[in-house]
Enzyme design. Structure first.
Site, short mmCIF file in Angstrom:
data_model
loop_
_atom_site.label_atom_id
_atom_site.label_comp_id
_atom_site.label_asym_id
_atom_site.label_seq_id
_atom_site.Cartn_x
_atom_site.Cartn_y
_atom_site.Cartn_z
N ALA A 148 0.84 -1.20 0.00
CA ALA A 148 0.00 0.00 0.00
C ALA A 148 0.87 1.25 0.00
O ALA A 148 1.75 1.39 0.84
CB ALA A 148 -0.89 -0.01 1.25
N THR A 192 11.54 0.29 -4.74
CA THR A 192 11.57 0.81 -6.11
C THR A 192 12.95 1.14 -6.63
O THR A 192 13.83 1.55 -5.87
CB THR A 192 10.71 2.10 -6.18
OG1 THR A 192 10.86 2.69 -7.46
CG2 THR A 192 11.16 3.12 -5.15
N TYR A 226 8.82 10.25 -3.86
CA TYR A 226 8.28 8.88 -3.80
C TYR A 226 9.40 7.89 -3.45
O TYR A 226 9.28 7.09 -2.51
CB TYR A 226 7.64 8.52 -5.16
CG TYR A 226 7.45 7.05 -5.36
CD1 TYR A 226 6.53 6.34 -4.60
CD2 TYR A 226 8.23 6.34 -6.27
CE1 TYR A 226 6.37 4.98 -4.77
CE2 TYR A 226 8.09 4.98 -6.45
CZ TYR A 226 7.15 4.30 -5.69
OH TYR A 226 7.02 2.96 -5.85
N LYS A 282 10.21 5.51 0.12
CA LYS A 282 10.49 4.07 0.20
C LYS A 282 11.82 3.83 0.92
O LYS A 282 11.98 2.86 1.67
CB LYS A 282 10.55 3.46 -1.21
CG LYS A 282 9.22 3.46 -1.92
CD LYS A 282 8.28 2.40 -1.36
CE LYS A 282 6.98 2.35 -2.14
NZ LYS A 282 6.08 1.27 -1.73
N ARG A 335 9.96 14.47 -19.39
CA ARG A 335 9.21 14.53 -18.14
C ARG A 335 10.21 14.73 -17.00
O ARG A 335 11.18 13.97 -16.90
CB ARG A 335 8.44 13.21 -17.97
CG ARG A 335 7.50 13.16 -16.80
CD ARG A 335 6.65 11.90 -16.81
NE ARG A 335 7.44 10.68 -16.63
CZ ARG A 335 6.91 9.46 -16.53
NH1 ARG A 335 5.61 9.30 -16.61
NH2 ARG A 335 7.67 8.41 -16.36
N1 UFG Z 1 6.70 7.55 -21.02
C1 UFG Z 1 6.39 8.27 -22.16
N2 UFG Z 1 5.11 8.66 -22.34
C2 UFG Z 1 4.12 8.39 -21.45
C3 UFG Z 1 4.44 7.65 -20.28
C4 UFG Z 1 5.75 7.25 -20.11
O1 UFG Z 1 7.25 8.55 -22.99
O2 UFG Z 1 2.95 8.80 -21.68
C5 UFG Z 1 8.09 7.11 -20.81
C6 UFG Z 1 8.70 7.71 -19.57
O3 UFG Z 1 9.27 8.96 -19.85
C7 UFG Z 1 9.72 6.64 -19.21
C8 UFG Z 1 9.10 5.34 -19.69
O4 UFG Z 1 8.09 5.72 -20.61
O5 UFG Z 1 10.89 6.87 -19.93
C9 UFG Z 1 8.47 4.54 -18.58
O6 UFG Z 1 7.60 5.39 -17.85
P1 UFG Z 1 6.60 4.84 -16.74
O7 UFG Z 1 5.83 6.02 -16.24
O8 UFG Z 1 5.84 3.69 -17.28
O9 UFG Z 1 7.55 4.27 -15.61
P2 UFG Z 1 8.72 4.99 -14.80
O10 UFG Z 1 10.01 4.45 -15.33
O11 UFG Z 1 8.58 6.45 -14.76
O12 UFG Z 1 8.42 4.54 -13.31
C10 UFG Z 1 8.23 3.21 -12.93
C11 UFG Z 1 7.22 3.12 -11.81
C12 UFG Z 1 7.73 3.79 -10.57
C13 UFG Z 1 9.08 3.27 -10.23
C14 UFG Z 1 10.00 3.36 -11.40
C15 UFG Z 1 11.29 2.71 -11.08
O13 UFG Z 1 6.02 3.74 -12.20
O14 UFG Z 1 6.84 3.55 -9.50
O15 UFG Z 1 9.44 2.68 -12.52
O16 UFG Z 1 12.10 2.68 -12.20
F1 UFG Z 1 9.59 4.01 -9.21
#
Ligand code: UFG
Length: 329
Positions: free
Chosen positions: A76, A119, A143, A147, A282
């Site tokens: 959670a 994470t 975040y 953790k 982002r």
């Molecule tokens: N991305 C895009 N467009 C989008 C969404 C994501 O280009 O609309 C890209 C992001 O910039 C990133 C990749 O896709 O390069 C993956 O993005 P996610 O949001 O799917 O995942 P994150 O890597 O940001 O984060 C995930 C989990 C987190 C964790 C992290 C650890 O959501 O909780 O991995 O690496 F902390």
């Protein structure tokens, strides 16, 4: 003997897949979830759901007082990296208080084993090579920091009270239960694979690729997508380690895929083009995050069975196609 576990956040994405894996091997599961992000229907028959918030310490105490527990698994959490950059103190306070309060309750109730859903965001400034457990911790967001605070509390719980724990740092959890029972349904959805699938199905506007000027071969970010069922298996194996000692594992396949490669995989699997545009970076996104998971492989024999990206996407696609509204309302 049948084991009995309490799972917080067991109605969420990773939590529900772990509950299914534990129940599949015959363990008795009680889920505690406030259903703010979790879904009632993600808790499969056979597991009991208690709808409650971890801040309700009287309720938590009452649940923990219900007989013998073989361990507590804690999922959670508020879990959006981007949101945590905008609401840092909400993330630090809510996540740390829930986690540390739960650890305190476990110590008071004599629980011996604890598993934390942690994470890869702990490695916010990693330089691009595969990330092992001894790489310097530098959380990339509040975040990740929250953790890390819980990981530190677990260290003290072990030293001072002998509570053994597994700190499992997931890279990018992806895919859906291959048996089709469970899938990924975040609201709002911010994760790449479900967004790409919905763009391909025409259920969303074109995907925005966040930046194509990173120092990677095609300019888009590289991540280590690890199947949620492989993650679930890692939890079962990590639990077995806790009879002897606490453990910390980085969990990924060790394979990096760029955003454009994910788009191509969805196009192959779905047989449709994915409309997309290139947008700004982002904030907080590292260029490359890939796990070195040699430690858990060596110590537990963990071997991801669903590592192939097309297979990961296929399971996610199958669930999404069958459940266009996810778990519904
Ligand atoms: N991305 C895009 N467009 C989008 C969404 C994501 O280009 O609309 C890209 C992001 O910039 C990133 C990749 O896709 O390069 C993956 O993005 P996610 O949001 O799917 O995942 P994150 O890597 O940001 O984060 C995930 C989990 C987190 C964790 C992290 C650890 O959501 O909780 O991995 O690496 F902390």
């Amino acid at each position: 003997m049948r084991r009995r576990y309490l799972v917080t956040g067991g109605a969420g994405y990773v939590g529900s897949h772990v509950v299914a894996a534990l129940a599949d091997r015959g363990d008795e599961i009680v889920v505690i979830d406030n259903l703010r992000q979790g879904h009632r229907r993600a808790v499969l028959d056979g597991a009991r759901l208690i709808e409650a918030d971890l801040s309700d310490s009287a309720r938590l105490d009452a649940v923990l007082a219900e007989g013998r527990w073989d361990g507590v698994l804690h999922f959670a959490s508020l879990s959006l990296v981007g949101e945590s950059m905008r609401q840092p103190f909400r993330y630090l306070m809510e996540n740390a208080m829930a986690g540390i309060g739960l650890i305190d309750a476990c110590v008071r109730h004599g629980i011996a084993r604890f598993v934390l859903s942690s994470t890869a965001n702990l490695f916010g400034s990693a330089s691009g090579g595969p990330i092992a457990e001894d790489v310097a911790i530098d959380p990339g967001s509040p975040y990740g920091e929250s953790k890390w605070m819980i990981e530190r509390a677990l260290l003290w719980a072990d030293r001072l009270h002998g509570l053994r724990s597994a700190r499992l740092r997931y890279f990018n959890a992806a895919g859906a239960d291959p048996a089709g029972r469970l899938g990924e349904d975040h609201r709002p959805e911010t994760h790449l694979i479900p967004l790409v699938i919905d763009a391909a199905l025409g259920r969303r506007p074109p995907l925005e690729v966040f930046g194509d000027d990173y120092p990677t071969p095609d300019g888009t970010c590289i991540r280590d997508y690890v199947h949620v069922t492989d993650l679930a298996e890692a939890h079962l194996l990590a639990l077995d380690q806790l009879d002897a000692r606490s453990v910390t594992y980085n969990l990924g396949n060790g394979l990096g895929h760029s955003v454009l490669q994910v788009i191509e995989a969805v196009e192959r699997v779905g047989g449709r083009r994915v409309p997309y545009t290139v947008a700004a970076r982002r904030p907080g996104d590292p260029a490359v995050l890939v796990a070195a998971s040699d430690l858990i492989r060596r110590e537990t024999g963990w071997t991801p069975k669903h590592a192939d990206l097309d297979h990961i996407v296929r399971t996610a696609w199958a669930w999404r196609e069958k459940h266009p509204d996810g778990y519904g309302n």
